[in-house]
Design an enzyme around this catalytic site. Sequence first.
Site, PDB file in Angstrom:
ATOM      1  N   HIS A 168       0.879  -0.971  -0.029  1.00 18.99           N
ATOM      2  CA  HIS A 168      -0.022   0.051   0.025  1.00 18.99           C
ATOM      3  C   HIS A 168       0.889   1.356  -0.034  1.00 18.99           C
ATOM      4  CE1 HIS A 168      -3.336  -2.747   1.214  1.00 18.99           C
ATOM      5  NE2 HIS A 168      -2.504  -3.307   2.321  1.00 18.99           N
TER       6      HIS A 168
HETATM    7  O1  RIB Z   1      -4.603  -0.112   5.030  1.00 22.53           O
HETATM    8  C1  RIB Z   1      -3.303  -0.239   4.680  1.00 22.53           C
HETATM    9  C2  RIB Z   1      -2.750   1.006   5.441  1.00 22.53           C
HETATM   10  O2  RIB Z   1      -2.763   0.732   6.764  1.00 22.53           O
HETATM   11  C3  RIB Z   1      -1.415   1.038   5.321  1.00 22.53           C
HETATM   12  O3  RIB Z   1      -0.706   2.220   5.414  1.00 22.53           O
HETATM   13  C4  RIB Z   1      -0.549   0.102   6.332  1.00 22.53           C
HETATM   14  O4  RIB Z   1       0.674   0.289   6.749  1.00 22.53           O
HETATM   15  C5  RIB Z   1      -1.511   0.656   7.356  1.00 22.53           C
HETATM   16  O5  RIB Z   1      -0.912   1.864   8.064  1.00 22.53           O
END
Ligand code: RIB
Length: 315
Positions: A240
């Site tokens: 992500h």
């Molecule tokens: O939903 C994904 C996000 O939530 C990413 O940034 C992961 O590191 C968590 O913080």
Amino acid sequence: MDVDTGVDDCIALLYAVASPEVELVAATCCAGNVVAPRAAANTLAVLELAGAGDVEVALGSLAPLVAPLRTAVFHGPGGLGYAELPPARRAPSSRFAPDLLAAEARRRPGAITLVATGPLTNVALAVRRDAELPSLLRRLVVMGGSVDHPGNTTPTAEFNVLVDPEAAKSVLDAFSGADPRPLLCGLNVTEQAAFGPEHLQRLAELAGSTNAVVRLVSDALRFSMEAHDRAGVGYVAHLHDPLALALALDGSLGETRAGTVDVELAGSLTRGMTVVDWQGLWGRTPNADVVVEVDAARFLDELVGRLAALARRAG
Ligand code: RIB
Ligand code: CA
């Protein structure tokens, strides 16, 4: 970068250090995947291992604006999966993260892109310190939300937004009218960034499996891959945060569509949901450039190449 260093934040930090076009001004830390002091300790240790131990790391808010803090379980006890790094030699900066964000944007107007890969608590507090922050930043890029796509923490909410939905709403409101609009990278595209064993294999071939950076990436991501496998998603890790950073650096990796984004605060089932009005039904000007398509394969190739170069240099 504003981070809640966990596994994918760690990879995003490495990607930033590995990218020649990036001057990493600072890393500000918030609570999310782990408690904020742990996020700061992880960030310091990762940057030191990557040869970027001179980058200022600042601690931010210990808790969301309103909600009680909830941390994640998908990042392991220390937040870096199976990776255990030697503690950093440096301590966090004496500056409070929201103060740093506001001060650096004012010191270098129009020059700084803020990439937020955790809950938006620090960004919301920074806007409270300097209401002109949205016009002083070059751009805000957010990993958060999920657009026309399920959540990953509740059926409708993505983790970063759900940890602090009041902050997310406050930031979207404050940045309405920013030019360019904030870039919103939600699960609808970040879940396509599926890092698998073949990527780890290629990284090890390029930089050596005993290389310290390769081992950090492998130990951190293996934890995520196993968690996703148990959840039936497959033996992959969703990158992500690195994808959000990569899109901040190279917009050609994705396609965006202007939309009006708001955050549900009240719904018992839907709190933390990011709702996008594509048709202007709310009569409000679009407040975000929402990433709707991504070239995941090209992103992953770029990521492996840059991490390998960093590993050879720093590891
Ligand atoms: O939903 C994904 C996000 O939530 C990413 O940034 C992961 O590191 C968590 O913080
Ligand atoms: Ca994160």
